[in-house]
Design an enzyme around this catalytic site. Structure first.
Site, PDB file in Angstrom:
ATOM      1  N   ASP A 113       0.868  -1.309  -0.065  1.00 25.45           N
ATOM      2  CA  ASP A 113      -0.013  -0.113  -0.042  1.00 25.45           C
ATOM      3  C   ASP A 113       0.785   1.096   0.010  1.00 25.45           C
ATOM      4  O   ASP A 113       1.817   1.342   0.797  1.00 25.45           O
ATOM      5  CB  ASP A 113      -0.814   0.156   1.313  1.00 25.45           C
ATOM      6  CG  ASP A 113      -2.100  -0.764   1.172  1.00 25.45           C
ATOM      7  OD1 ASP A 113      -2.580  -0.855   0.026  1.00 25.45           O
ATOM      8  OD2 ASP A 113      -2.426  -1.749   1.981  1.00 25.45           O
ATOM      9  N   PHE A 116     -17.122  12.156   3.177  1.00 23.74           N
ATOM     10  CA  PHE A 116     -16.646  11.386   1.995  1.00 23.74           C
ATOM     11  C   PHE A 116     -17.242   9.968   2.289  1.00 23.74           C
ATOM     12  O   PHE A 116     -17.388   9.100   3.124  1.00 23.74           O
ATOM     13  CB  PHE A 116     -15.299  11.408   2.193  1.00 23.74           C
ATOM     14  CG  PHE A 116     -14.547  10.486   1.450  1.00 23.74           C
ATOM     15  CD1 PHE A 116     -14.154  10.927   0.190  1.00 23.74           C
ATOM     16  CD2 PHE A 116     -14.159   9.231   1.425  1.00 23.74           C
ATOM     17  CE1 PHE A 116     -13.640  10.359  -0.868  1.00 23.74           C
ATOM     18  CE2 PHE A 116     -13.757   8.506   0.396  1.00 23.74           C
ATOM     19  CZ  PHE A 116     -13.221   9.104  -0.694  1.00 23.74           C
ATOM     20  N   SER A 143     -18.285   5.519  -2.470  1.00 27.76           N
ATOM     21  CA  SER A 143     -19.069   5.266  -3.563  1.00 27.76           C
ATOM     22  C   SER A 143     -19.012   6.805  -4.209  1.00 27.76           C
ATOM     23  O   SER A 143     -18.910   6.926  -5.527  1.00 27.76           O
ATOM     24  CB  SER A 143     -20.378   4.828  -3.421  1.00 27.76           C
ATOM     25  OG  SER A 143     -20.967   5.673  -2.475  1.00 27.76           O
TER      26      SER A 143
END
Lengths: 570, 674
Positions: free
Chosen positions: B303, B370, B373
């Protein structure tokens, strides 16, 4: 010295194109030479009722191989026992005893050609040409087929999906197709060329019976000399080029009728190593791993040259019996003066490196160190080695080296991107372990019960002889140290056991390993994985081979040839 | 108040190790290790030979001397395993002791009744209430509430961390301390089944499972032992045939010297030490196999956030589109970020305030949080203004849907910001794009060198990021990763892992969220963060207590070190045999075959000393190598061939040569002493 370098160079130069040709033959489809040979092969497939297109699992391949060998051994065993009553026997030779027939049949079946009899006196033309020579052609081809199958399965580049056989397991190819191509496209053509050269040099090639000659000087007491002849040239050709070794005549290629000229000696010497070396190159062409092939070749040449040099040096030293005499020079006891010490030592070294076993001089008469070299060659048995099986044996050591090497670079053990786990290591260990077990085990029993085993040779030399005999049997070499009364039930039966196990376990175990590895997911080979085609890894493999041999056999070498040398020196 | 932090002890008791070493002399214990079984049998045989010789009035000193040395050989090997085990257990045991004394406020299933129970009675699925300044009684997941927690008991890091129900940071560990707020924790493991319990079981001899490569190596060692057994047994008739009469005790000594006792004795310790090293790096492995797999990793999925970059992106600039005043954009950016609790959001507010913005949200404002989607956040003001900030395509959609025009100029701005490695956020008001916030990633220091080393080792690094491709490319280039996947979703990780695995690669990844769980399970090495959800911790085969994404690199090194130690000591052990042959074989035959004296190349003083020197060397090399086994062979990243060459030289050639001077020195000492 120059002749040795030339022979090495010519052999390797011929092996390169031959290896390329062999790889082409097995490359799938109709293969190189298909247009010429395919009709004949198709005929053979029909004749024997086999399907060459059916992929086989390793068990199927192994079964087909064993089935063929079982049929062959029964035929030849019967033939040897019944030869006295059969045709093509102009010299009226009797059938063999059961144990000698068993040993002889198994010996030729395993591409060994260890002989506990004398060819010209104890085999009929029928037994020789149809029994023995058939095996001399078929068995190297079987070794080649097994090698091709293993290499194809184990080392083919990972981007190709492995083929599966009808029952869904990994396919290792089709035995019938492999062995037929090996016989028709490789063994027969190469042997034919060599037979023609030898015939041109005066090696007999006839079905007439023995010739009678009148000696010029009859004062020696011999009125007439009976000279056995026959279709010698083809047999000598296949015995040389098929790592067979069993000649027409008892003294093998030291007899002028098997090996009449310097050119014949040159050709026969080159033939010993030709196909085993070609197969190393073939590995490269077949799998695309040319660097690996070169590294393997490098290691083999290094081992071969080192051991051969020692043998040549040793035989150029005077015989110990000459100590104190003013006569200087090489040890010529048991050697043909026409070949000399160097050519005989070279032959002796090569024939034991390749599991060939033919001789052009008597190894028993080598100086102790020179006599040790053939023994060491046979312990190692992967310096070129027998056709197919030599390289298979090398691959076993390669697997062992890859196991340790992977760990030493911090990866789980793997070879060519396939993980080596307990199952594979068990098979590797079994194939390696039976060598000391059988050689040392049988030798120990033989020396422990001399009365029972009919072993009458005392002291260090006695140990050397016994070890040599079993090593020669296990290595499927067939050369003899001689001086051993070996046509007894004990020797015949125990050697037959050694021969069979020494042949089939080292073929079947790697076949199983190859199939087992091919079924695994394969990692791409890169910077972080073990590079099996690097010089470093080649040297590591060499070290593994040397260490394994040394650790297994150092004590017997010390009690045999080394003690003998030291005793002679003091 | 209950559950105070107790003191931890971490010491190795010599007495218990010695006791353990003797306990392991039992046949059942020795039978686990065929090599040591042979040595044990040899000890008995030499003892019997000694007694027989004594009763027959023959000299028995050599028999008893060899017997004693062989006994010590076994004890040393047992000791190595005991030391490794003790070290491993000391670490985990202290943590376990802590939790065993804990009490818990258990919440009954039917209602709100709370009972105090010992922590050891808690079962999986039980819920407990934990209040501030209390220790959490069991591993679990917060199901209600949020709290700051001091995890220093597990991680050693004293800065408090936030753990919250329903997020990817809901996991808590037993023994850590709640600093603020009440939380309800659902217990995720039965007693004796927690991560630490499993780890302790892994280091304890009886329950320890051999890993695949350990099994394969054991096969090889057993085969070598068998070969040497054949060699030594058959030596008896050969020697008899040439009139030599070797001593049986010396033959036993020869056998023990030849079989791979060094690696055979250290093998269990090496495995335990590997897991222990992982634990010292605050990583709990769920199996020995997991540590081993780490060494063979071909591809690392990393990540970006937290691994390659420091994690907290900071707003560094506002860039307006033509016709918009700088102040308008600044204020809009501030307003959209007011309710954004992330460090990014806070940094936008801070930057705007620094630049002089003083707007505040008025009453009746709707904050839009936030969401994955919509990929936007913002604010709906009572005066009807609708402000949004978010990813480029999300805002493009938003503006177009509101009937506005999305100017090409925005794309150019976005591209310029992204190419510099910053992440652009577009700010819009209803149908009009105002400008861009540039968020900058700070790349961790030293990470580039680490990736270079990984490349040297042949490990491929793939950066996973939600960033747009341009930003990702810029950061990837700056950090020096081999590949990157931009705009990635957790689901994509699974696909990437499958794709890499289909090509035969071994893949490692780190994750914390519930949606990481499938990927963690699919990866060959799934390293879950301890702060992550229970699903993630269950799916991974290792758990990092520090929850540090950079840990993956360390774990790979620990795995490699473990395997190298195993392979190198095996090579060393076998290479040692040559010298031992040269020491013992001449001694064995000297009396009956004096000619073999030439082989005494070490010029050892007499046969008895030669045999003793070789056997003592064989025994002493085990404790001498214990530090190697525990610490692991020094590992510096290099290409496979370089590593192989170096380790072959040190352990192969070194192993071949070292015993010669060592045996000679022992012989000299024995000459002086006897």
């Amino acid at each position: 010295m120059n002749e040795v370098i030339i022979i090495y160079a010519v052999t390797l130069l011929l092996a390169w194109p031959l290896g390329k040709y062999i790889a082409g033959v097995f490359k799938g489809g109709t293969g190189t030479g298909g247009t010429i040979f395919l009709p004949l092969e198709t005929g053979l497939y029909r004749l024997f009722g086999v399907d060459p297109s059916q992929p086989m699992s390793w068990q199927g391949y192994g079964k087909a191989l064993l089935k063929l060998h079982l049929v062959l051994v029964l035929i030849v065993f019967g033939l040897l026992m019944a030869q006295g009553a059969l045709f093509l026997n102009p010299d009226g030779i009797d059938g063999m005893s059961w144990d000698l027939a068993l040993h002889t049949a198994v010996s030729f079946l395993t591409n060994t050609n260890q002989q506990h009899y004398s060819g010209q006196a104890q085999l009929s033309y029928l037994a020789h040409t149809f029994g023995i020579v058939t095996l001399q052609v078929v068995t190297p081809a079987a070794g080649m087929a097994a090698l091709i199958s293993i290499v194809r399965t184990l080392l083919s580049r990972s981007d190709k999906k492995p083929q599966t056989s009808s029952d869904g397991t990994i396919s290792v190819g089709n035995f019938y197709e492999d062995i037929t191509r090996a016989i028709v496209r490789v063994m027969l053509p190469v042997a034919t060329v060599i037979a023609l050269i030898l015939a041109s040099q005066g090696v007999p090639n006839t079905y007439e019976g023995a010739q009678t000659a009148t000696p010029l000087d009859q004062t020696a007491g011999m009125a007439v000399q009976n000279i056995p002849i026959g279709p010698v040239a083809p047999m000598v050709a296949i015995k040389q080029v098929g790592t067979n070794g069993g000649g027409w005549y008892g003294p093998n290629s030291s007899v002028p009728l098997e090996n009449p000229t310097p050119l014949s000696n040159f050709v026969e010497t080159v033939s010993i190593v030709l196909i085993p070396a070609a197969l190393v190159f073939a590995l490269g062409f077949l799998t695309g791993r040319r660097r690996l092939a070169l590294v393997v070749m490098g290691v083999m040449v290094l081992m071969s040259v080192s051991l051969t040099s020692v043998a040549i040096w040793s035989e150029n030293q005077p015989n110990a019996a000459f100590a104190g005499l003013t006569v200087e020079g090489a040890n010529l006891e048991g050697k043909e003066v026409r070949f000399g010490a160097t050519a005989t030592a070279l032959w002796g070294s090569w024939t034991t490196q390749t599991s060939n076993g033919s001789v052009n001089g008597m190894h028993d008469s080598f100086n102790p160190i020179g006599g040790m070299i053939p023994m060491v060659d046979m312990f190692i048995n992967v310096t070129f080695g027998g056709i197919g099986v030599g390289l298979i044996g090398y691959l076993l050591f390669l697997l062992l080296a890859a196991f340790l090497g992977s760990l030493m670079i911090g990866r789980a053990p793997e070879i060519a991107g396939k993980t080596l786990e307990a199952r594979e290591m068990k098979l590797v260990c079994i194939a390696l372990l039976i060598q000391p077990l059988l050689i040392l085990g049988f030798s120990a029993i033989t020396v422990a019960f001399p009365a029972l085993t009919g072993n009458s040779n005392p002291g260090f030399h006695g140990i050397s002889q016994v070890i040599y005999e079993y090593t020669s049997a296990f290595a499927n070499n067939g050369s003899g140290f001689e001086g051993l009364g070996d046509d007894t039930v004990w020797w015949n039966v125990t050697c037959a056991v050694n021969l069979a196990l020494g042949r089939f376990i080292p073929i079947l175990a790697p076949l199983a390993i190859a199939a087992s590895l091919a079924a695994k997911r394969s990692a791409p080979e890169g910077r972080g994985s073990l590079g099996i085609d690097t010089a470093t890894f080649g040297l590591m493999t060499l070290a593994v081979i040397v260490m394994f041999t040394l650790l297994s056999f150092m004590p017997v070498l010390i009690l045999g040839p080394i003690a003998e040398t030291l005793a002679l020196m003091s | 108040m209950f559950n105070q932090t107790p003191k931890m002890t971490d010491s190795l008791e010599v007495g218990s190790i010695v006791r353990q070493s003797f306990k392991r002399l039992s046949p059942q214990s020795l039978a686990r290790n065929p090599v040591m079984m042979v040595v044990g049998t040899g000890t008995l045989v030499t003892a019997l030979l000694g007694i027989t010789h004594l009763t027959q009035g023959e000299p028995a000193a050599l028999d008893f001397a060899i017997c004693a040395i062989l006994l010590f050989t076994v004890l040393f090997a047992n000791g190595a395993e005991s030391v490794a085990e003790a070290r491993g257990k000391a670490q985990a045991g202290a943590l376990r002791a802590t939790r065993e004394s804990l009490k818990a406020r258990k919440i009954d299933i039917d209602g709100d009744r709370v009972r105090e129970v010992p922590a050891t009675t808690l079962r999986k699925g039980d819920r407990v209430l934990v209040k501030p300044n209390e220790l959490i009684p069991a591993d679990g997941e917060i199901v209600n509430g949020a709290a700051t927690i001091n995890e220093s008991a597990v991680t050693g890091e004293s800065a408090p961390v936030l753990r919250e129900a329903g997020t990817d940071n809901s996991g808590v560990s037993a023994g850590t301390k709640v600093l603020s707020d009440d939380i309800v924790v659902e217990v995720t493991a039965d007693p004796g089944n927690s991560l630490l319990d499993r780890m302790i079981a892994l280091v304890e001899g009886a329950k320890r499972q051999k890993t695949p490569s350990e099994l394969a190596l054991s096969v090889l060692l057993a085969a070598m032992t068998l070969i040497f057994l054949i060699v030594v047994v058959t030596l008896v008739p050969f020697a008899g045939f040439v009139g030599a009469d070797p001593s049986f005790s010396v033959l036993v000594a020869l056998l023990v010297c030849l079989i791979p006792t060094t690696i055979g004795g250290l093998l269990p310790a090496i495995g335990i030490a590997g897991m222990d090293r992982a634990m010292r790096a605050n990583v709990i492995a769920k199996s020995g196999k997991a540590v081993e797999v780490a060494g063979s990793i071909d591809t690392l999925l990393l990540d970006k956030t937290g691994t390659i970059t420091l994690g907290d992106r900071k707003a560094i600039a506002f860039e307006t589109v033509q016709g918009v005043a700088a102040g308008t954009l600044r204020d809009a950016a501030l307003l959209t970020s007011l309710a954004d609790p992330t460090p990014e959001g806070k940094s936008v507010v801070a930057l705007a305030r620094n630049q002089g913005s003083d707007v505040e949200a008025s009453e009746g404002t709707d904050f839009i949080e936030f969401s994955a989607s919509t990929r936007m956040s913002g604010i709906d003001m009572p005066d009807g203004r609708v402000l949004r900030k978010g990813a480029t395509d999300a805002i493009r959609k938003f503006v177009t849907e509101n009937g506005g025009h999305y100017p090409d100029e925005t794309d150019r701005l976005v591209e310029r910001v992204a190419k510099n490695g910053a992440t652009p956020l577009v700010v819009a008001e209803a149908d009009r794009v105002l400008g861009i916030i540039a968020l900058s990633d700070v790349i961790k220091t030293g990470i580039k060198e680490r990736f270079a080393k990984l490349r040297e080792m042949g490990v491929k690094t793939v950066m996973i990021t939600g960033d747009n491709p341009l930003t990702a490319a810029a950061i990837a280039a700056e950090a020096g990763v081999d590949d990157f996947v931009a705009e990635a979703t957790p689901e994509q990780k699974l696909d990437i892992i499958r794709k890499e695995q289909a090509e035969g690669r071994m893949v490692a990844m780190m994750g914390d969220g519930t949606n990481d769980a499938p990927a963690l399970a699919q990866a060959d090495l799934g390293l879950a963060m301890n702060s992550g959800t229970q699903a993630a911790r269950e799916a991974g085969n290792m758990v990092d207590l520090d929850s540090d994404p950079g840990k993956l690199l360390e774990v790979v090194e620990i795995g490699k070190q473990l395997l190298i130690t195993r392979g190198s000591l095996t090579t060393f052990s076998l290479a040692n045999d040559v010298a031992k042959y040269f020491a013992i074989l001449p001694a064995l035959f000297l009396s009956s075959l004096p000619a073999l004296g030439v082989l005494n190349i070490l010029n050892l003083s007499n046969p008895m000393n030669a045999v003793l020197a070789a056997t003592i060397f064989n025994a002493l090399i085990i404790p001498a190598l214990i530090p190697f086994a525990l610490k692991g062979v020094r590992y510096t990243p290099a290409s496979a061939t370089q590593l192989l060459r170096r380790n072959l030289l040190i352990f192969g050639l070194g192993g071949l040569l070292l015993p010669f001077p060592a045996i000679k020195a022992l012989d000299l000492m024995l000459t002086v002493a006897l």
